[in-house]
Structures are given as structure tokens and as C-alpha cells.
Design a protein around this motif. Structure first.
Motif, PDB file in Angstrom:
ATOM      1  N   SER A 274       9.467   3.581   4.727  1.00 54.90           N
ATOM      2  CA  SER A 274      10.835   3.190   5.101  1.00 54.90           C
ATOM      3  C   SER A 274      10.917   2.674   6.533  1.00 54.90           C
ATOM      4  O   SER A 274      11.902   2.030   6.909  1.00 54.90           O
ATOM      5  N   GLU A 275       9.903   2.948   7.318  1.00 58.42           N
ATOM      6  CA  GLU A 275       9.868   2.489   8.707  1.00 58.42           C
ATOM      7  C   GLU A 275       9.059   1.206   8.868  1.00 58.42           C
ATOM      8  O   GLU A 275       8.856   0.740   9.987  1.00 58.42           O
ATOM      9  N   LEU A 276       8.638   0.622   7.757  1.00 60.47           N
ATOM     10  CA  LEU A 276       7.822  -0.581   7.789  1.00 60.47           C
ATOM     11  C   LEU A 276       8.535  -1.752   7.124  1.00 60.47           C
ATOM     12  O   LEU A 276       9.338  -1.556   6.206  1.00 60.47           O
ATOM     13  N   SER A 277       8.244  -2.962   7.577  1.00 59.91           N
ATOM     14  CA  SER A 277       8.776  -4.159   6.928  1.00 59.91           C
ATOM     15  C   SER A 277       8.036  -4.401   5.628  1.00 59.91           C
ATOM     16  O   SER A 277       6.999  -3.768   5.341  1.00 59.91           O
ATOM     17  N   GLY A 278       8.536  -5.339   4.816  1.00 57.38           N
ATOM     18  CA  GLY A 278       7.868  -5.663   3.562  1.00 57.38           C
ATOM     19  C   GLY A 278       6.438  -6.121   3.780  1.00 57.38           C
ATOM     20  O   GLY A 278       5.519  -5.711   3.066  1.00 57.38           O
ATOM     21  N   GLY A 279       6.227  -6.974   4.795  1.00 52.92           N
ATOM     22  CA  GLY A 279       4.889  -7.454   5.081  1.00 52.92           C
ATOM     23  C   GLY A 279       3.965  -6.343   5.526  1.00 52.92           C
ATOM     24  O   GLY A 279       2.780  -6.313   5.162  1.00 52.92           O
ATOM     25  N   GLN A 280       4.509  -5.394   6.317  1.00 55.45           N
ATOM     26  CA  GLN A 280       3.702  -4.264   6.767  1.00 55.45           C
ATOM     27  C   GLN A 280       3.349  -3.340   5.605  1.00 55.45           C
ATOM     28  O   GLN A 280       2.230  -2.825   5.534  1.00 55.45           O
ATOM     29  N   LYS A 281       4.287  -3.132   4.687  1.00 49.79           N
ATOM     30  CA  LYS A 281       3.992  -2.311   3.502  1.00 49.79           C
ATOM     31  C   LYS A 281       2.850  -2.933   2.694  1.00 49.79           C
ATOM     32  O   LYS A 281       1.959  -2.214   2.217  1.00 49.79           O
ATOM     33  N   GLN A 282       2.880  -4.253   2.565  1.00 47.88           N
ATOM     34  CA  GLN A 282       1.814  -4.897   1.797  1.00 47.88           C
ATOM     35  C   GLN A 282       0.485  -4.802   2.537  1.00 47.88           C
ATOM     36  O   GLN A 282      -0.578  -4.688   1.916  1.00 47.88           O
ATOM     37  N   ARG A 283       0.516  -4.802   3.864  1.00 50.41           N
ATOM     38  CA  ARG A 283      -0.707  -4.614   4.639  1.00 50.41           C
ATOM     39  C   ARG A 283      -1.291  -3.217   4.410  1.00 50.41           C
ATOM     40  O   ARG A 283      -2.508  -3.045   4.327  1.00 50.41           O
ATOM     41  N   VAL A 284      -0.411  -2.216   4.322  1.00 54.53           N
ATOM     42  CA  VAL A 284      -0.873  -0.862   4.005  1.00 54.53           C
ATOM     43  C   VAL A 284      -1.538  -0.860   2.630  1.00 54.53           C
ATOM     44  O   VAL A 284      -2.601  -0.265   2.437  1.00 54.53           O
ATOM     45  N   ALA A 285      -0.903  -1.536   1.669  1.00 49.67           N
ATOM     46  CA  ALA A 285      -1.462  -1.602   0.313  1.00 49.67           C
ATOM     47  C   ALA A 285      -2.815  -2.304   0.310  1.00 49.67           C
ATOM     48  O   ALA A 285      -3.733  -1.910  -0.424  1.00 49.67           O
ATOM     49  N   ILE A 286      -2.966  -3.338   1.140  1.00 50.73           N
ATOM     50  CA  ILE A 286      -4.244  -4.047   1.222  1.00 50.73           C
ATOM     51  C   ILE A 286      -5.306  -3.151   1.867  1.00 50.73           C
ATOM     52  O   ILE A 286      -6.456  -3.107   1.415  1.00 50.73           O
ATOM     53  N   ALA A 287      -4.912  -2.418   2.914  1.00 50.52           N
ATOM     54  CA  ALA A 287      -5.846  -1.478   3.543  1.00 50.52           C
ATOM     55  C   ALA A 287      -6.316  -0.435   2.536  1.00 50.52           C
ATOM     56  O   ALA A 287      -7.499  -0.075   2.493  1.00 50.52           O
ATOM     57  N   ARG A 288      -5.385   0.053   1.712  1.00 54.97           N
ATOM     58  CA  ARG A 288      -5.737   1.030   0.678  1.00 54.97           C
ATOM     59  C   ARG A 288      -6.709   0.413  -0.334  1.00 54.97           C
ATOM     60  O   ARG A 288      -7.650   1.066  -0.796  1.00 54.97           O
ATOM     61  N   ALA A 289      -6.502  -0.864  -0.667  1.00 51.75           N
ATOM     62  CA  ALA A 289      -7.390  -1.545  -1.612  1.00 51.75           C
ATOM     63  C   ALA A 289      -8.796  -1.715  -1.037  1.00 51.75           C
ATOM     64  O   ALA A 289      -9.777  -1.763  -1.777  1.00 51.75           O
ATOM     65  N   LEU A 290      -8.892  -1.796   0.292  1.00 46.66           N
ATOM     66  CA  LEU A 290     -10.180  -2.028   0.946  1.00 46.66           C
ATOM     67  C   LEU A 290     -10.955  -0.754   1.228  1.00 46.66           C
ATOM     68  O   LEU A 290     -12.135  -0.805   1.570  1.00 46.66           O
ATOM     69  N   ILE A 291     -10.307   0.403   1.093  1.00 53.14           N
ATOM     70  CA  ILE A 291     -10.848   1.647   1.625  1.00 53.14           C
ATOM     71  C   ILE A 291     -12.196   2.039   1.026  1.00 53.14           C
ATOM     72  O   ILE A 291     -13.025   2.661   1.695  1.00 53.14           O
ATOM     73  N   ASN A 292     -12.441   1.686  -0.231  1.00 51.82           N
ATOM     74  CA  ASN A 292     -13.713   2.039  -0.869  1.00 51.82           C
ATOM     75  C   ASN A 292     -14.715   0.886  -0.860  1.00 51.82           C
ATOM     76  O   ASN A 292     -15.693   0.902  -1.622  1.00 51.82           O
ATOM     77  N   ASP A 293     -14.458  -0.119  -0.001  1.00 56.32           N
ATOM     78  CA  ASP A 293     -15.346  -1.283   0.102  1.00 56.32           C
ATOM     79  C   ASP A 293     -15.612  -1.907  -1.270  1.00 56.32           C
ATOM     80  O   ASP A 293     -16.776  -2.028  -1.712  1.00 56.32           O
ATOM     81  N   PRO A 294     -14.568  -2.323  -1.985  1.00 55.21           N
ATOM     82  CA  PRO A 294     -14.753  -2.873  -3.333  1.00 55.21           C
ATOM     83  C   PRO A 294     -15.441  -4.227  -3.297  1.00 55.21           C
ATOM     84  O   PRO A 294     -15.420  -4.925  -2.281  1.00 55.21           O
ATOM     85  N   SER A 295     -16.047  -4.594  -4.412  1.00 59.00           N
ATOM     86  CA  SER A 295     -16.683  -5.909  -4.499  1.00 59.00           C
ATOM     87  C   SER A 295     -15.663  -6.995  -4.831  1.00 59.00           C
ATOM     88  O   SER A 295     -15.944  -8.184  -4.644  1.00 59.00           O
ATOM     89  N   ILE A 296     -14.479  -6.594  -5.314  1.00 64.14           N
ATOM     90  CA  ILE A 296     -13.436  -7.562  -5.659  1.00 64.14           C
ATOM     91  C   ILE A 296     -12.065  -6.957  -5.414  1.00 64.14           C
ATOM     92  O   ILE A 296     -11.856  -5.756  -5.601  1.00 64.14           O
ATOM     93  N   ILE A 297     -11.139  -7.792  -4.940  1.00 65.48           N
ATOM     94  CA  ILE A 297      -9.746  -7.396  -4.795  1.00 65.48           C
ATOM     95  C   ILE A 297      -8.919  -8.194  -5.801  1.00 65.48           C
ATOM     96  O   ILE A 297      -8.995  -9.427  -5.837  1.00 65.48           O
TER      97      ILE A 297
END
Length: 235
Positions: free
Chosen positions: A138-161
Motif C-alpha cells: 500500500s506504500e508503493l506505486s503500481g510500478g514499484q509493486k511490479q518491481r517487487v514482483a519481478i524481484a520475487r520472480a528472480l530470487i531463485n535465479d530461474p532460467s526463464i521469466i
């Protein structure tokens, strides 16, 4: 990296069977950034679910990093999702009362990884949110929320996003920021597949695949020079 051969998918609707995908053949190499487009009902979401090992086809073969996932058990598919694939969704899928850091840590929690904070912090810094570690959604903008989601997607070093309409809930400025971030990640070696209906989003990709009625209608290389993106991407 991704090899689809004769992929079909059908669903039963009462007494009738509806075929969504009609023998899809598709190869995506490591390091590509691909946009999958098409009108509503074309099979985009169904194809994304198969690519993400969230669903299995009725026919054909899907090889991810040479592993034929169509022959795997549910437990094996879950392991692939957790270790090889990062997901980004339109609705962000963040836990409301949990900080950015804790949201990014979640995949590590599920995989039983210890010493999570340093890795989550590094992922958030990678997407430009090093100063927002303790902020809740709730303290983040829409773009910042999506950045958090992208960071979460990257956390396990996936071979594909896999990104399903990642800019659908964002304004034009945030859309540009997120697609420039995806471009940067792609230049760092991430293979990225984006489901989108927006031409301006597809222009950031290196290849555009158009689905229609469950078939691939076209598969083209995106000419970034035509859209004025080449200088910006390589700057």
C-alpha cells in the motif's frame, strides 16, 4: 531452451470438447525476449500455463532445457516451477500486510532456503528498490509493486521469466519503466516471455509471435530501429 512440438490442448464444456491449441510448434532459444500476442480466445493464457508447467497439454511434447515436462509427475512439475521459472502477473500477487523484503523472500521460504534476507535484499536492489525494503504494497506505486514482483520472480535465479500482461495495470510511465527493466534483465542473460496485447510492449521484445484460433499466425523478429528503441536499449 523451450521446444514445443505438436502441442494441443482441449477442455470439455458439458457434452462438448473445445480445442484451444491446435498442434503448436515453437522454439525459444536461451537469451531471447519474446512477446506472445493475439486476440481474446486465441490461446495465449493456455499456452502460458503450459510454458509455466501450470498445466499439461493433451498431446505433443514440451521440452524445457531438454527435459520433456509432459512426462513428469505433479511433484516434479512443482520442482521445475520453483527452480527454473519465475512468474510475473498483471495483478502483482503481493501479500498486502507483508513488506517488500518478505514478499520477495517467499519463494525461498517455500524451498526451505536459509539466510534469505541477503538474497532478497540483493534482488530488490537489482530492480532499483533498495530503499523500499520495509515498505508494504500500500506504500508503493503500481510500478514499484511490479518491481517487487519481478524481484520475487528472480530470487531463485530461474532460467526463464514468464510475464502475463505485466503492464496491464500500469500507467504509461510505469509501463516504460517496467519494460526497460525487462530489457536490462534480458541483456544480463534472462530469457523472457511476455504475454501482452499492447504493441508498445511487444516493441521492447526481440521477437513477436501472434496467435489466432489456437494456431501461430505469425512469428517475426522485431525491428527495434523502426520503433526508435535500438539506441535506447544499447545506450
Amino acid at each position: 531452451m523451450i521446444e514445443l512440438e505438436g502441442i494441443t490442448k482441449s477442455f470439455r464444456m458439458g457434452e462438448h470438447e473445445m480445442t484451444i491449441l491446435h498442434g503448436i510448434d515453437l522454439n525459444i532459444a536461451a537469451g531471447e525476449m519474446v512477446a506472445i500476442m493475439g486476440p481474446s480466445g486465441s490461446g495465449k493464457s493456455t499456452l502460458m500455463n503450459i510454458l509455466g508447467c501450470l498445466d499439461l497439454p493433451n498431446g505433443g511434447h514440451y521440452r524445457l532445457d531438454s527435459t520433456d515436462v509432459t512426462k513428469l509427475s505433479k511433484k516434479q512439475l512443482a520442482k521445475i516451477r520453483g527452480q527454473r521459472i519465475g512468474f510475473v502477473f498483471q495483478s502483482f500477487n503481493l501479500i498486502a500486510r507483508t513488506s517488500a523484503m518478505q514478499n520477495v523472500e517467499l519463494p525461498l521460504v517455500y524451498n526451505g532456503v536459509r539466510r534469505r534476507r541477503a538474497k532478497a535484499k540483493a534482488a530488490l536492489e537489482r530492480v532499483g528498490l533498495g530503499s523500499r525494503l520495509g515498505h508494504v504494497p500500500s506504500e508503493l506505486s503500481g510500478g514499484q509493486k511490479q518491481r517487487v514482483a519481478i524481484a520475487r520472480a528472480l530470487i531463485n535465479d530461474p532460467s526463464i521469466i514468464l510475464a502475463d500482461e505485466p503492464t496491464g495495470a500500469l500507467d504509461s510511465t510505469s509501463t516504460t519503466e517496467i519494460m526497460e527493466l525487462f530489457t536490462e534483465l534480458n541483456q544480463q542473460g534472462c530469457t523472457i516471455v511476455v504475454i501482452t496485447h499492447e504493441d508498445e510492449v511487444a516493441e521492447y521484445c526481440t521477437r513477436r509471435i501472434w496467435l489466432r484460433d489456437g494456431n501461430i499466425a505469425s512469428d517475426d523478429v522485431v525491428d527495434k530501429r523502426r520503433h526508435g528503441r535500438l539506441s535506447a536499449v544499447n545506450a
